[in-house]
Design a protein around this motif. Structure first.
Motif, PDB file in Angstrom:
ATOM      1  N   TYR A 197       0.725  -1.206  -0.128  1.00 34.02           N
ATOM      2  CA  TYR A 197      -0.058   0.042   0.160  1.00 34.02           C
ATOM      3  C   TYR A 197       0.816   1.178   0.037  1.00 34.02           C
ATOM      4  N   ARG A 198       0.629   2.144  -1.053  1.00 33.41           N
ATOM      5  CA  ARG A 198       1.166   3.449  -1.145  1.00 33.41           C
ATOM      6  C   ARG A 198       0.172   4.516  -0.973  1.00 33.41           C
ATOM      7  N   PRO A 199      -0.080   5.334   0.027  1.00 32.21           N
ATOM      8  CA  PRO A 199      -0.973   6.451   0.275  1.00 32.21           C
ATOM      9  C   PRO A 199      -1.180   7.323  -1.075  1.00 32.21           C
ATOM     10  N   GLY A 200      -2.128   7.641  -1.617  1.00 36.69           N
ATOM     11  CA  GLY A 200      -2.091   8.433  -2.888  1.00 36.69           C
ATOM     12  C   GLY A 200      -2.063   7.505  -4.163  1.00 36.69           C
ATOM     13  N   ALA A 201      -1.606   6.399  -4.090  1.00 42.58           N
ATOM     14  CA  ALA A 201      -1.419   5.371  -5.442  1.00 42.58           C
ATOM     15  C   ALA A 201      -2.647   5.367  -6.088  1.00 42.58           C
ATOM     16  N   ARG A 202      -2.640   5.169  -7.392  1.00 43.94           N
ATOM     17  CA  ARG A 202      -3.870   4.966  -8.207  1.00 43.94           C
ATOM     18  C   ARG A 202      -4.742   3.996  -7.664  1.00 43.94           C
TER      19      ARG A 202
END
Length: 485
Positions: A197-202
């Motif tokens: 998980y990466r905040p802001g990733a699509r």
């Protein structure tokens, strides 16, 4: 005053409070928040309500007027498509005007904007007919919603246990969310979500706190950081999910996981304290967000208690049971069994561990769910347990009778069997989305009502769109010349 506010006076100030709060939020870190019922007997069913069902309003109270100004926040993977179908059918039968998106969603995942409503013209001098229902997918934005709908509309939504929602979201949005796409399984994702998980990733808003996101709430500052998760992945002591008819006092809710509204008294009315007066810890932030939702939404349904929620919805809207009876829509194969297992507490040790991890990872959604699960049972106590059980039994009997009347096999089927495009649900994700086939030989009246019951949300939206905005009729060439100046 609406019936709901009478039942929950401690949660309610004027709607203007919600409006003011909806525009609120610059907390030092620059976040901004949102700036005639179908009561005839169906032939051949053999079932007839003993008497027309109506909500009890107590002695010396005139009969209520059905509410027809409605705002439904359609949350993802929470049973909301089934609620949408009953709103479509009710509005279709009663000639209500829907605030429709140009396509199928209001610019999601962006915050809702009034300009995205088809044929919305804010400067029309009152010439535009008013909207009755706003109910399609959006990320909630109260300020803009109130540009389209009157402030006295009935606001409601639905939530689902994050443990069950995670299963549904993972299979449905695996190709859409980069976090889910990287993970080989939901168990692998929840074992170490930071690896994926990466905040802001699509598309990754689907992978964490999806309900909180759909409600348009801002995220706490410490959750916007990419430097790690301040919330340990441990079981946050989930509540025992009660079977229908159980004593709501038996719930074992973690007092540290339940965030109560924090009212203050101002001008003789209960108002929610400003976020600037709160310590900016995560628990206070969540507490304030839940109190804000309580000030805006008249009812929040719970997917695990869907039928109980429908009865309370009918009561709050002054509708009959026939107005809220219907079939499940957009259900994934195997999803109903999972919902029943969660509701009835029939989970294996491995499933319980996975559920605990899902709830911890989606801690904001868990706070939402615990809060509205408790408020639902408070409303049930006020409504009356026995009265509710009777209404739920009647609702289920009516649904079963309609299924026997309308459906081949009496239940939802694999989409491969559904050849009529009008009734085939949109297929998305790895799991099959079930649908319905109508029985042949129905009378014209039954055919019409059964078609409404089984029409999926996309096709029904198109149907309402064509009805509300009929295409212009092209005149023959000679006739058009006669009408020319």
């Amino acid at each position: 005053m609406s019936p709901t506010r009478t039942m929950r006076p401690w949660l309610w100030g004027p709607r203007s409070l919600g409006v003011a709060l909806g525009v609120f939020m610059t907390i030092g870190f620059g976040l901004q928040l949102w700036g005639g019922p179908f009561q005839r007997r169906l032939p051949g069913v053999g079932l007839q309500l003993q008497q027309p069902w109506a909500p009890s309003r107590g002695p010396n109270v005139p009969s209520c007027t059905p509410r027809q100004r409605l705002v439904f926040l359609k949350t993802h993977k929470s049973g909301s498509s089934s609620v949408l179908n009953l709103l479509h059918r009710y509005g279709d039968r009663h000639g209500l005007r829907f605030a429709l998106p140009t396509r199928y969603q209001f610019g999601y995942p962006r915050l809702f904007q009034a300009s995205r409503v088809k044929n919305y013209q804010p400067q029309d001098g009152g010439a535009q007919p008013p909207f009755h229902v706003l109910c399609h997918h959006m990320r909630f934005n109260l300020k803009e919603v109130l540009q389209v709908m009157p402030s006295d509309s009935f606001f409601f939504s639905i939530v689902r246990d994050p443990a069950a929602l995670a299963h549904s979201a993972f299979s449905y949005y695996k190709s859409t969310s980069s976090a889910f796409r990287k993970a080989p399984s939901l168990a692998a994702f929840l074992a170490n979500p930071r690896a994926f998980y990466r905040p802001g990733a699509r598309g990754d808003h689907y992978a964490r706190n999806l309900l909180w996101f759909d409600f348009g709430l801002p995220f706490p500052p410490d959750m916007r950081s990419k430097r790690g998760n301040p919330y340990p992945l441990k079981d946050p002591n989930p509540p025992h999910v009660l079977p229908s008819g159980a004593d709501p006092q038996a719930q074992t809710l973690d007092p540290n996981g339940l965030f109560h509204p924090a009212p203050t008294v101002a001008s003789g009315r209960h108002q929610t304290s400003s976020p600037t007066s709160l310590v900016l810890g995560s628990s206070s932030f969540i507490q304030w967000g839940l109190a804000w939702l309580d000030s805006v939404f008249d009812l929040v349904m719970v997917a695990e208690y869907f039928d109980e929620s429908l009865v309370l919805l009918a009561d709050a809207l002054c509708w009959g049971l026939d107005d809220v009876v219907g079939f499940m829509h957009n259900a994934q194969a195997g999803g109903e069994q999972g919902l029943s297992a969660t509701r009835e507490g029939r989970l294996t040790d491995e499933q319980q561990q996975l559920a605990a991890r899902a709830r911890a990872w989606n801690n904001l959604d868990w706070a939402l769910y615990v809060h509205f699960n408790r408020s639902l049972w408070t409303r049930i106590e006020q409504y009356g347990q026995r009265r509710l059980e009777s209404a739920v039994a009647e609702l289920r009997a009516r649904r079963e009778a309609l299924a026997k009347l309308c459906l081949v096999g009496g239940e939802a089927l694999d989409p491969k069997y559904i050849t009529d495009k009008r009734f085939r649900p949109f297929q998305f994700g790895s799991a099959k989305v079930l649908g319905y086939i109508l029985r042949s030989g129905l009378s014209p009246q039954d055919q019409e009502e059964c078609e409404r019951l089984v029409t999926p949300e996309l096709q029904y939206k198109d149907k309402l769109d064509a009805k509300q905005f009929p295409p212009p009729v092209s005149l023959p060439l000679k006739a058009s010349r006669l009408l020319s100046p």
